[in-house]
Structure formats: C-alpha cells, structure tokens
Design a protein around this motif. Structure first.
Motif, PDB file in Angstrom:
ATOM      1  N   LEU A  27      56.565   0.323  23.502  1.00 57.41           N
ATOM      2  CA  LEU A  27      57.007   1.694  23.734  1.00 57.41           C
ATOM      3  C   LEU A  27      58.093   2.084  22.724  1.00 57.41           C
ATOM      4  O   LEU A  27      57.994   3.114  22.057  1.00 57.41           O
ATOM      5  N   ASP A  28      59.110   1.249  22.617  1.00 55.75           N
ATOM      6  CA  ASP A  28      60.191   1.528  21.658  1.00 55.75           C
ATOM      7  C   ASP A  28      59.647   1.687  20.245  1.00 55.75           C
ATOM      8  O   ASP A  28      59.964   2.643  19.544  1.00 55.75           O
ATOM      9  N   ASP A  29      58.815   0.740  19.840  1.00 47.15           N
ATOM     10  CA  ASP A  29      58.280   0.764  18.472  1.00 47.15           C
ATOM     11  C   ASP A  29      57.471   2.032  18.223  1.00 47.15           C
ATOM     12  O   ASP A  29      57.571   2.653  17.170  1.00 47.15           O
ATOM     13  N   LEU A  30      56.689   2.396  19.216  1.00 49.05           N
ATOM     14  CA  LEU A  30      55.844   3.583  19.049  1.00 49.05           C
ATOM     15  C   LEU A  30      56.709   4.839  18.928  1.00 49.05           C
ATOM     16  O   LEU A  30      56.489   5.666  18.037  1.00 49.05           O
ATOM     17  N   VAL A  31      57.700   4.969  19.807  1.00 50.95           N
ATOM     18  CA  VAL A  31      58.544   6.172  19.763  1.00 50.95           C
ATOM     19  C   VAL A  31      59.260   6.242  18.408  1.00 50.95           C
ATOM     20  O   VAL A  31      59.312   7.309  17.775  1.00 50.95           O
ATOM     21  N   VAL A  87      59.652  14.108  21.848  1.00 51.06           N
ATOM     22  CA  VAL A  87      58.886  13.011  22.442  1.00 51.06           C
ATOM     23  C   VAL A  87      59.374  12.820  23.882  1.00 51.06           C
ATOM     24  O   VAL A  87      60.548  12.543  24.119  1.00 51.06           O
ATOM     25  N   VAL A  88      58.449  13.008  24.802  1.00 53.56           N
ATOM     26  CA  VAL A  88      58.800  13.014  26.223  1.00 53.56           C
ATOM     27  C   VAL A  88      58.075  11.863  26.923  1.00 53.56           C
ATOM     28  O   VAL A  88      56.856  11.750  26.823  1.00 53.56           O
ATOM     29  N   LEU A  89      58.831  11.041  27.619  1.00 57.07           N
ATOM     30  CA  LEU A  89      58.207   9.937  28.348  1.00 57.07           C
ATOM     31  C   LEU A  89      57.550  10.468  29.616  1.00 57.07           C
ATOM     32  O   LEU A  89      58.114  11.321  30.315  1.00 57.07           O
ATOM     33  N   PHE A  90      56.382   9.909  29.886  1.00 49.63           N
ATOM     34  CA  PHE A  90      55.610  10.301  31.065  1.00 49.63           C
ATOM     35  C   PHE A  90      55.223   8.976  31.727  1.00 49.63           C
ATOM     36  O   PHE A  90      54.120   8.474  31.550  1.00 49.63           O
ATOM     37  N   PRO A  91      56.193   8.377  32.439  1.00 46.26           N
ATOM     38  CA  PRO A  91      56.052   6.960  32.800  1.00 46.26           C
ATOM     39  C   PRO A  91      55.142   6.695  33.989  1.00 46.26           C
ATOM     40  O   PRO A  91      55.112   7.454  34.948  1.00 46.26           O
ATOM     41  N   GLY A  92      54.393   5.608  33.906  1.00 48.96           N
ATOM     42  CA  GLY A  92      53.556   5.175  35.012  1.00 48.96           C
ATOM     43  C   GLY A  92      54.345   4.330  35.999  1.00 48.96           C
ATOM     44  O   GLY A  92      53.985   4.199  37.155  1.00 48.96           O
ATOM     45  N   ASN A  93      55.431   3.731  35.546  1.00 45.88           N
ATOM     46  CA  ASN A  93      56.309   2.964  36.443  1.00 45.88           C
ATOM     47  C   ASN A  93      57.702   2.851  35.813  1.00 45.88           C
ATOM     48  O   ASN A  93      57.885   3.218  34.652  1.00 45.88           O
ATOM     49  N   PRO A  94      58.689   2.357  36.595  1.00 40.44           N
ATOM     50  CA  PRO A  94      60.086   2.435  36.136  1.00 40.44           C
ATOM     51  C   PRO A  94      60.393   1.597  34.897  1.00 40.44           C
ATOM     52  O   PRO A  94      61.455   1.766  34.284  1.00 40.44           O
ATOM     53  N   GLN A 145      58.864   1.781  32.192  1.00 35.87           N
ATOM     54  CA  GLN A 145      58.479   2.507  30.967  1.00 35.87           C
ATOM     55  C   GLN A 145      59.553   3.489  30.524  1.00 35.87           C
ATOM     56  O   GLN A 145      59.372   4.695  30.541  1.00 35.87           O
ATOM     57  N   ILE A 146      60.691   2.916  30.137  1.00 32.54           N
ATOM     58  CA  ILE A 146      61.801   3.748  29.691  1.00 32.54           C
ATOM     59  C   ILE A 146      62.162   3.309  28.270  1.00 32.54           C
ATOM     60  O   ILE A 146      62.287   2.119  28.008  1.00 32.54           O
ATOM     61  N   SER A 147      62.295   4.269  27.392  1.00 31.58           N
ATOM     62  CA  SER A 147      62.765   3.956  26.048  1.00 31.58           C
ATOM     63  C   SER A 147      63.822   4.983  25.680  1.00 31.58           C
ATOM     64  O   SER A 147      63.554   6.187  25.749  1.00 31.58           O
ATOM     65  N   ASP A 148      65.012   4.506  25.323  1.00 28.10           N
ATOM     66  CA  ASP A 148      66.042   5.500  24.999  1.00 28.10           C
ATOM     67  C   ASP A 148      65.863   6.046  23.581  1.00 28.10           C
ATOM     68  O   ASP A 148      66.667   6.825  23.099  1.00 28.10           O
ATOM     69  N   GLN A 149      64.767   5.654  22.947  1.00 26.75           N
ATOM     70  CA  GLN A 149      64.431   6.239  21.640  1.00 26.75           C
ATOM     71  C   GLN A 149      63.799   7.621  21.802  1.00 26.75           C
ATOM     72  O   GLN A 149      63.764   8.417  20.877  1.00 26.75           O
ATOM     73  N   ALA A 150      63.271   7.888  22.997  1.00 31.34           N
ATOM     74  CA  ALA A 150      62.605   9.180  23.234  1.00 31.34           C
ATOM     75  C   ALA A 150      63.656  10.266  23.475  1.00 31.34           C
ATOM     76  O   ALA A 150      64.856   9.985  23.560  1.00 31.34           O
ATOM     77  N   ASP A 151      63.196  11.512  23.574  1.00 31.60           N
ATOM     78  CA  ASP A 151      64.129  12.624  23.778  1.00 31.60           C
ATOM     79  C   ASP A 151      64.344  12.938  25.245  1.00 31.60           C
ATOM     80  O   ASP A 151      65.427  13.352  25.647  1.00 31.60           O
ATOM     81  N   LYS A 169      70.607   6.153  33.666  1.00 37.11           N
ATOM     82  CA  LYS A 169      72.019   6.522  33.488  1.00 37.11           C
ATOM     83  C   LYS A 169      72.592   5.953  32.197  1.00 37.11           C
ATOM     84  O   LYS A 169      73.507   6.508  31.604  1.00 37.11           O
ATOM     85  N   LYS A 170      72.039   4.822  31.776  1.00 36.82           N
ATOM     86  CA  LYS A 170      72.565   4.163  30.570  1.00 36.82           C
ATOM     87  C   LYS A 170      71.984   4.749  29.289  1.00 36.82           C
ATOM     88  O   LYS A 170      72.358   4.342  28.193  1.00 36.82           O
ATOM     89  N   THR A 171      71.023   5.640  29.427  1.00 31.91           N
ATOM     90  CA  THR A 171      70.391   6.201  28.229  1.00 31.91           C
ATOM     91  C   THR A 171      70.896   7.624  27.985  1.00 31.91           C
ATOM     92  O   THR A 171      71.580   8.198  28.823  1.00 31.91           O
TER      93      THR A 171
END
Ligand code: 1GP
Length: 239
Positions: free
Chosen positions: A59-63, A74-81, A83-89, A117-119
């Motif tokens: 995920l990180d690499d792709l973003v 770039v907006v995350l549309f996560p299937g589960n918790p 799937q978070i990347s702080d590289q996205a917007d 909260k950390k992102t």
C-alpha cells in the motif's frame, strides 16, 4: 483546501467527480507506468485505493509511486483497519450502515482510530451502504452483512438520512466490486434528493453511459474499479 471541501465545492458548482479505484493486490507492478499514463489521460478527479486483502507494505509503495507521477488526491478506501498508509491524502472512514454487523459499524473503527490519530490523513466519515446487485459480492462475503433490497427505496433513503444525521460527511451507495447490476438509478435519485451531503456511487458500472446515468440521477462522484482494471483504455471509448 481539504479534499472534503473540494468535494463540497464541486457539488455546489455541479461539477461531477470521478474516482478510479485501484486494488493494490491486483496491480501488476511492471504495468504501473502504463496505468499511470492512462490515469493521467483519463477524466478522473480522484484515486481511491482499496481492496479486500491488501498488505500494508504494498500500500505504501503504491501510494508513493502514484503520488510521484499523478497530481490527483489519493484517498484510501480500506477493506479493514490494517489498510492505512500515511502517504495518502485522505481516508474514507467507513461505517457499513446498511448492515447490522457491529464489527463493520464500530469495532474496526475503534481499532483504527488510534492509528489514524498518528497520521496526517484527512478523515472523511462515510456512511457506506451495500445494495443488492444480483449475486454475492466480496463486501457481502467479508462483512457478513446482507445488502439492502434494491427495490426498497424508502429504506435506502432512511438509511442514508440516518447516516447523515449521525454526522457522516458522505454517503456511498455500493453495489460491490464487479457487481452484476449497478445501483438502481431510481435509488440514486431518491437518496440524492433526500440528503444534503455528497453522494458517491460505485460497483458494476461498466461503460461511460453508466457513469453519465449515475450523474444524471444525482451521484456527485462515481467510482470505477473493475472496468478500468480490465481495460486501461476504458475512458477512451465512445459514449
Ligand atoms: C467497488 O464501487 C467500487 O467498491 C467499484 O466497483 O469494481 O465494479 O467498478 P467496480
């Protein structure tokens, strides 16, 4: 300007939005340059990233790769918790309000909150509604929830309104990725007429006419996943 305020602004100015949904698990890395070129030539206004089984490192690499070459949010549309990347917007902070599975209504959100909260991600709370689409979809299988009956327009409206009253900033009408039938146009119309917040529609839209019909019915943002995945020239077709 936040991504959400841009969406609101577009709605106000009646400019329709289009997201290309990329599933990191389905992307062939050798093909990424070509995909990026096609996205840049397309009318897309947003990139959504999500899938059912995505691994974090991919995920990180792709973003990062996308953000280097594409000038779209770039907006995350996560299937589960996970799937978070702080590289996205931003992230669509989803609650599956059509279902009655507490895990997808609040449990996963509780798990994700401290991580988010950390992102620096912009959090966009979204009432996510799965609509029956002629077969079992991955969302239905994974979330173990029943989709809303496609003929029950009043129930769809009430659900979307409840989502809005709970403070959701968007409503997402979802037929499911690769759905046999897209969300019925009458349902899009009724829901759009009865909420103030922007309406996202996706799942099973396979041609440009389908996109236009969803817009004409009141969708503010349409999501295209499978059709672009199957054919990167999807947006070059004639209406
Ligand atoms: C799925 O709504 C999106 O969550 C897009 O669906 O893959 O059918 O375009 P498709």
């Amino acid at each position: 300007m936040t991504i959400y305020s841009q969406i609101l602004q577009s709605k106000l100015e009646k400019r329709k939005l289009l997201a290309i949904l990329l599933d990191p698990d389905k992307i062939l890395w050798d093909n990424l340059g070509y995909l990026i070129e096609k996205i840049n030539q397309s009318p897309a206004t947003h990139i959504f990233i999500g899938g059912s089984h995505v691994q974090n490192n991919i995920l990180d690499d792709l973003v990062i790769a996308l953000k280097q070459k594409i000038n779209l949010p770039v907006v995350l549309f996560p299937g589960n918790p996970s799937q978070i990347s702080d590289q996205a917007d931003a992230i669509l902070f989803l609650s599956l309000i059509s279902g009655r599975n507490p895990d997808y209504l609040i449990e996963h959100q509780v798990d994700a909150a401290p991580l988010l909260k950390k992102t620096q991600l912009e959090i966009i709370s979204t009432g996510y509604m799965l609509i029956e689409s002629g077969g079992e979809t991955a969302v239905e299988r994974i979330s173990k929830t029943k989709p809303l009956d496609r003929t029950k327009l009043d129930l769809a409206v009430a659900t979307a309104q409840a989502g809005e009253m709970l403070g959701n900033k968007l409503v997402y009408l979802e037929a499911g990725s690769g759905a046999k039938q897209a969300v019925p146009l009458e349902m899009i119309q009724k829901v759009a007429q009865n909420i103030e917040i922007p309406l996202i529609v996706g799942g099973g839209i396979i041609d440009l006419k389908g996109i236009q019909r969803a817009y004409d019915s009141g969708a503010d943002l349409v999501v295209i996943g499978t059709a672009f995945e199957n054919d990167a020239n999807f947006f070059n077709q004639n209406m």
